[in-house]
Write an enzyme that holds these catalytic residues in place. Structure first.
Site, PDB file in Angstrom:
ATOM      1  N   CYS A  25       1.925 -36.838  33.532  1.00  0.00           N
ATOM      2  CA  CYS A  25       2.405 -36.637  34.902  1.00  0.00           C
ATOM      3  C   CYS A  25       1.542 -37.368  35.927  1.00  0.00           C
ATOM      4  CB  CYS A  25       2.488 -35.146  35.226  1.00  0.00           C
ATOM      5  SG  CYS A  25       0.892 -34.315  35.438  1.00  0.00           S
ATOM      6  N   LYS A  26       0.473 -38.029  35.476  1.00  0.00           N
ATOM      7  CA  LYS A  26      -0.388 -38.757  36.402  1.00  0.00           C
ATOM      8  C   LYS A  26       0.351 -39.946  37.019  1.00  0.00           C
ATOM      9  CE  LYS A  26      -4.646 -39.664  35.401  1.00  0.00           C
ATOM     10  NZ  LYS A  26      -5.908 -40.084  34.736  1.00  0.00           N
ATOM     11  N   ASP A  55     -14.871 -41.253  37.034  1.00  0.00           N
ATOM     12  CA  ASP A  55     -14.231 -40.031  36.549  1.00  0.00           C
ATOM     13  C   ASP A  55     -14.532 -38.833  37.432  1.00  0.00           C
ATOM     14  OD1 ASP A  55     -12.909 -40.763  33.933  1.00  0.00           O
ATOM     15  OD2 ASP A  55     -14.913 -41.528  33.561  1.00  0.00           O
ATOM     16  N   ASP A  95     -13.913 -34.778  32.825  1.00  0.00           N
ATOM     17  CA  ASP A  95     -14.299 -35.793  33.811  1.00  0.00           C
ATOM     18  C   ASP A  95     -15.772 -35.659  34.202  1.00  0.00           C
ATOM     19  OD1 ASP A  95     -11.867 -37.101  33.961  1.00  0.00           O
ATOM     20  OD2 ASP A  95     -11.103 -35.790  35.532  1.00  0.00           O
ATOM     21  N   GLY A 142     -10.815 -19.692  42.648  1.00  0.00           N
ATOM     22  CA  GLY A 142      -9.698 -20.607  42.508  1.00  0.00           C
ATOM     23  C   GLY A 142      -8.608 -20.365  43.527  1.00  0.00           C
ATOM     24  N   THR A 144      -4.155 -19.896  43.550  1.00  0.00           N
ATOM     25  CA  THR A 144      -2.921 -19.770  42.775  1.00  0.00           C
ATOM     26  C   THR A 144      -1.739 -19.756  43.728  1.00  0.00           C
ATOM     27  OG1 THR A 144      -4.082 -18.463  41.109  1.00  0.00           O
ATOM     28  CG2 THR A 144      -1.693 -18.366  41.086  1.00  0.00           C
ATOM     29  N   ASP A 242     -13.506 -40.936  30.098  1.00  0.00           N
ATOM     30  CA  ASP A 242     -12.703 -40.161  29.155  1.00  0.00           C
ATOM     31  C   ASP A 242     -11.295 -40.718  29.126  1.00  0.00           C
ATOM     32  OD1 ASP A 242     -12.023 -39.135  31.698  1.00  0.00           O
ATOM     33  OD2 ASP A 242     -11.510 -37.183  30.867  1.00  0.00           O
TER      34      ASP A 242
END
Length: 344
Positions: A25-26, A55, A95, A142, A144, A242
């Site tokens: 999806c990048k 990275d 990364d 985080g 959501t 990576d």
């Protein structure tokens, strides 16, 4: 309507909610380069040790301490929500590990789920938490949201000695290139998603191994953190990145451009059975173009240190293969690569 037809029931597959899966999806390399150029994010950022084009970013805090930060999230590549969380965590942390930053690892989770899949969020988050615990890291918070396409990942920070940071600018002609995971996650998981549908018979005739086994191995590789590889490599490697959505050849191009060198890929270790699946679906695995999700580290090391690197990786129990070399010139290319089928 039966439970099997009701959104949000246990039979609902996460991958059915998205058109692009995992690191596929990048945004493509050319489009990303154009975007960065349009807003002026192509020049060296003097206030950072590492910046755009690497990275992860790195900022010096003290003479002996650098803060490394990155953010990465993507759509489901597996249907099991716990495994999805584990894959997303390993991919996001990778990364930071690619820069050699392995200490003080923490994550601020980024999570999005459709309204009807809110019951999957706890399992996804549990996978992320457990994966970071296994990497000696922690989840520190985080964000959501409700979103039509599910996604998961996080903003990751870690620390390292500035003198021990790895980047993509310091590969040199004569260096040997090593890869720490086999390729093939895109065809493995792509085929697994359709193995019980209209392509079932075709897949059975094409795949030389059980589709379930190929999928299990791909998931195992995607949920294998790159921390041990980074720990073993950072004393020997001169450059690292990576391998994710751009594929091996795409990441080699980044290395070649940033270090102003040429790169020759001479070997492709692949998950056994994925070349045949790639042929069927046109993923370009044999051309090094297949997108990888939570792939291995691509390490550049001087030839005289190759044996030391191999020994360190072996001692750490890290899979590794020499896949090419750094040359004079520019750009990255495959040179009649040897295909090695890898099975666990």
């Amino acid at each position: 309507m039966s439970d099997a037809d009701t959104p949000g029931t246990d039979s609902t597959r996460l991958t059915e909610y998205v058109e692009l899966h995992g690191c596929s999806c990048k945004v493509g390399q050319d489009d990303l380069d154009a975007l960065l150029s349009e807003v002026g994010l192509t020049d060296q950022q003097d206030e950072l040790l590492l910046g755009v084009g690497e990275d992860a970013a790195a900022q010096r805090l003290r003479d002996d301490l650098a803060l490394v930060s990155t953010v990465d999230f993507f759509t489901p590549i597996v249907d099991d929500p716990y495994d999805f969380g584990r894959v997303a965590a390993c991919n996001a942390a990778s990364d930071a590990f690619a820069t050699g930053a392995i200490d003080d690892v923490s994550c601020r989770v980024v999570l999005g789920v459709p309204r009807e899949l809110r019951d999957r969020a706890p399992a996804i988050l549990a996978g992320i938490v457990d994966a970071f615990a296994a990497m000696e890291g922690t989840v520190a918070g985080g964000h959501t949201i409700l979103n039509p396409w599910p996604f998961a990942g996080g903003a990751v920070t870690a620390t390292a000695d500035p003198d021990h940071l790895l980047d993509t600018r310091t590969a040199a002609p004569g260096d040997q290139l090593y890869l720490t995971k086999p390729l093939g996650t895109q065809p493995a998981m792509g085929a697994l998603r359709v193995k019980d549908g209209e392509f079932a018979e075709m897949l059975e005739e094409t795949a030389p191994r059980s589709m379930d086994r190929i999928g299990e191995e791909a998931t195992t590789w995607m949920t294998t953190p790159n921390r041990a590889a980074a720990t073993a490599a950072r004393e020997h490697a001169t450059a690292a990145t990576d391998v994710t959505g751009f594929g091996l050849l795409g990441q080699a191009r980044v290395l070649a451009e940033n270090a102003d060198v040429g790169v020759e890929i001479t070997s492709l270790p692949v998950i056994a059975g994925t070349v045949e699946l790639s042929h069927l679906f046109g993923y370009g695995l044999e051309e090094g173009e297949s997108a990888e999700t939570s792939g291995g580290l691509l390490l550049s090391v001087p030839a005289e240190r190759s044996a030391d690197l191999e020994a360190a990786l072996s001692d750490a129990g890290v899979f590794h293969r020499r896949v090419g070399r750094v040359t004079d010139g520019s750009g990255a290319r495959l040179t009649d690569p040897e295909i090695e089928a890898v099975s666990r």
